[in-house]
Design a protein around this motif. Structure first.
Motif, mmCIF file in Angstrom:
data_model
loop_
_atom_site.group_PDB
_atom_site.id
_atom_site.type_symbol
_atom_site.label_atom_id
_atom_site.label_comp_id
_atom_site.label_asym_id
_atom_site.label_seq_id
_atom_site.Cartn_x
_atom_site.Cartn_y
_atom_site.Cartn_z
ATOM 1 N N LEU A 382 1.030 -1.485 0.464
ATOM 2 C CA LEU A 382 0.085 -0.033 -0.163
ATOM 3 C C LEU A 382 0.319 1.390 0.248
ATOM 4 O O LEU A 382 0.220 1.996 -0.648
ATOM 5 N N TYR A 386 0.631 3.501 -3.460
ATOM 6 C CA TYR A 386 -0.310 4.708 -3.627
ATOM 7 C C TYR A 386 0.307 5.865 -2.931
ATOM 8 O O TYR A 386 -0.429 6.539 -2.926
ATOM 9 N N GLU A 407 -9.076 1.012 -1.668
ATOM 10 C CA GLU A 407 -8.574 0.335 -3.708
ATOM 11 C C GLU A 407 -9.679 0.619 -3.954
ATOM 12 O O GLU A 407 -9.331 0.375 -5.472
ATOM 13 N N ARG A 411 -9.548 2.507 -7.794
ATOM 14 C CA ARG A 411 -9.807 2.241 -8.931
ATOM 15 C C ARG A 411 -10.385 3.024 -9.831
ATOM 16 O O ARG A 411 -10.284 3.293 -10.785
#
Length: 554
Positions: A382, A386, A407, A411
């Motif tokens: 993560l 990100y 998530e 997306r």
């Protein structure tokens, strides 16, 4: 200083009363000395205070080891074909073997063996290719055989390591990572339940749980306080849930923890330990351990001796309570289980005995291939994928379902990950906690939140309106963000002439603020911006508003 001294005096008086209740034979002078010692040692229970400076005298510190009983997630029991169910009617899931009727024999459940092997691999254990079953004899009403089948001599997995993290630092925003050694993982049977009816002075026995497969994870005493122990248990819980080997619901008894607690001065031998049994939540585990450490410190500093005993934790009072002493070593009369051959685990299919059906053997190579992404790997991914902060990844992984939600939103939206994490952790989690809901119960789906963020990113709504729409989505899950914006006319005001008119109106009606801005107090401009946003109901671009106001007040 006066306020601090008064507060401390009140605290000591309160503790003096508590000691008087639990130790009525102690004199008032002794109680006073106990309180003074308790005052000195209070901070020692905190993990950050365990480190000692060279010049300071060696103070007592806590030593904590854990034994975790994890109920294996399996359809049937460890040695019988009886179903496993939590809320089934009493004694409705009991086979002849579970009831220990004469002539019945155990048949090992392959699923339970695979679960133990998978758990051992995830915890970096050495898997013994050959392990043995033993009988542990003791009498209790809900143990019909008079013994438990376990693995005392040679367990299925040994010498592992658990790495866990908890939030530390002054603001509790620093991730502190530590590790604890796993001594062994052993397979064993669970016992039944004793249901005590105080009104009729009788005890009823429910054998539904008798024979359910357990993994006992024995941790070395590498922890020093309740916070560390709770973090380690939470990490174990996450690992087991990720593996699917245990559902980890502590409220239903699927994960039960016993804590072995003692205190000593660094460099001295370990002190006499007490065992706090059957703690049913991570929060209560931390409370029980910290209380027990402080209790033992008070006893030792007053010249007393800690008793080797079993204690229970009262969640209402926050105290541990004596159950039974352990001074006399109990003889469990361990003996090899005569009805079970050695348990063999094979490295690969090629090393398995020829002619044996694949369904009858457990192969390490196959189990390794099925290992999922573990919590520590998820956190690292993560952060790397990100660009979020480590403490945010900690929260996402630890909250059941929150990482998948984040998530899914990331997306489907144009918003950056950091903006998404802010919405998920502040807006969504705030309402979930306020209404005591899990992530799976959220009335706002990831797709709905992604659509809302896209409206904001496209400049169709302002940030303040986005929060307003979020609240409406929570109240009316059937609607989309687009519908709410259209119905309530919340879209951005794009008519620059109209915005200029409103800004001029605000400037004309607030000459004092305009004069202050022209005099150099630029902060007053924010007040005028707020008034414009109020007129537009938060639908105007704040960047444009600021530019217009700066022009008109220059």
């Amino acid at each position: 200083m006066a306020g601090s001294s008064a507060g401390m005096t009140a605290l000591l008086c309160k503790m003096n009363k508590q000691i008087a209740i639990f130790y009525p034979t102690i004199t008032s002078h002794q109680r006073h000395s106990w309180c003074v010692i308790r005052r000195i040692c209070t901070s020692v229970s905190r993990c950050q205070s365990q480190a000692q400076t060279k010049s300071a005298p060696q103070e007592l510190v806590g030593v904590v080891g854990l034994e975790i009983h994890a109920q294996i997630h399996s359809n049937t029991k460890l040695f019988s074909g009886s179903q496993v169910g939590f809320q089934a009617p009493p004694n409705s899931l009991v086979s002849f073997f579970d009831a220990s009727l004469p002539g019945t024999l155990p048949v090992l459940n392959r699923r339970c063996v695979e679960a133990a092997v998978m758990t051992g691999l995830a915890l970096n254990c050495t898997i013994n290719r050959k392990s043995l079953f033993d009988r542990k004899h003791y009498f209790y009403a809900d143990l019909p055989a008079g013994y438990q089948i376990t693995q005392q001599r040679l367990p299925i997995a040994v010498d592992g390591t658990l790495t866990y993290s908890h939030l530390g630092g002054r603001k509790r925003n620093t991730v502190v990572t530590k590790s604890v050694r796993i001594k062994q993982i052993q397979l064993e049977q669970d016992s039944g339940k004793s249901l005590h009816d105080d009104y009729r002075s009788q005890t009823l026995i429910d054998l539904n749980r008798a024979g359910v497969g357990l993994m006992e994870l024995v941790m070395e005493p590498d922890m020093s306080c309740g916070e560390e122990a709770a973090a380690a248990v939470r990490e174990i819980q996450l690992i087991l849930q990720a593996l699917g080997t245990c559902q980890g619901n502590m409220a239903e008894g699927q994960l039960r923890v016993d804590a072995n607690v003692s205190v000593h001065r660094p460099g001295d031998p370990w002190g006499i330990r007490t065992e706090v049994k059957n703690i049913n939540s991570a929060r209560n585990l931390a409370r029980a351990i910290d209380y027990e450490i402080q209790r033992q410190m008070v006893v030792l500093e007053s010249g007393g001796t800690v008793q080797n005993e079993t204690r229970s934790f009262d969640g209402k009072t926050g105290h541990t309570i004596p159950m039974r002493d352990k001074e006399g070593l109990q003889d469990y009369r361990f003996m090899p289980e005569p009805n079970l051959p050695p348990l063999m685990v094979y490295e690969s299919c090629s090393t398995a005995p020829p002619g044996v059906a694949p369904s009858q053997v457990v192969v390490l190579e196959e189990v390794r291939e099925r290992l999922p992404e573990l919590p520590s790997v998820r956190r690292q991914r993560l952060v790397e994928t990100y660009g979020i902060l480590p403490e945010h990844s900690f929260t996402l992984v630890n909250e059941d379902g929150l990482m998948d939600y984040f998530e899914a939103v990331a997306r489907e939206t144009k918003a950056g990950p950091r903006k998404v994490i802010g919405w998920v952790m502040n807006e969504l989690q705030g309402l979930l906690h306020q209404q005591n809901l899990s992530v799976s119960q959220s009335p706002i789906s990831p797709q709905a939140l992604a659509q809302l963020l896209n409206l904001q990113e496209n400049g169709q709504i302002s940030s303040s309106v986005a929060k307003q729409v979020f609240q409406e989505l929570w109240k009316t899950p059937g609607k989309t963000a687009q519908q709410i914006v259209k119905e309530q006319d919340l879209g951005m005001v794009n008519d620059s002439t109209e915005i200029h008119r409103i800004c001029q109106k605000v400037v004309d009606s607030h000459p004092d603020q305009v004069q202050a801005i022209r005099g150099g107090n630029k902060k007053v401009l924010n007040k005028l911006m707020g008034l414009v946003q109020k007129e537009t109901k938060g639908r105007a671009d704040p960047v444009l508003i600021r530019a217009i106001l700066e022009e008109k007040t220059s």
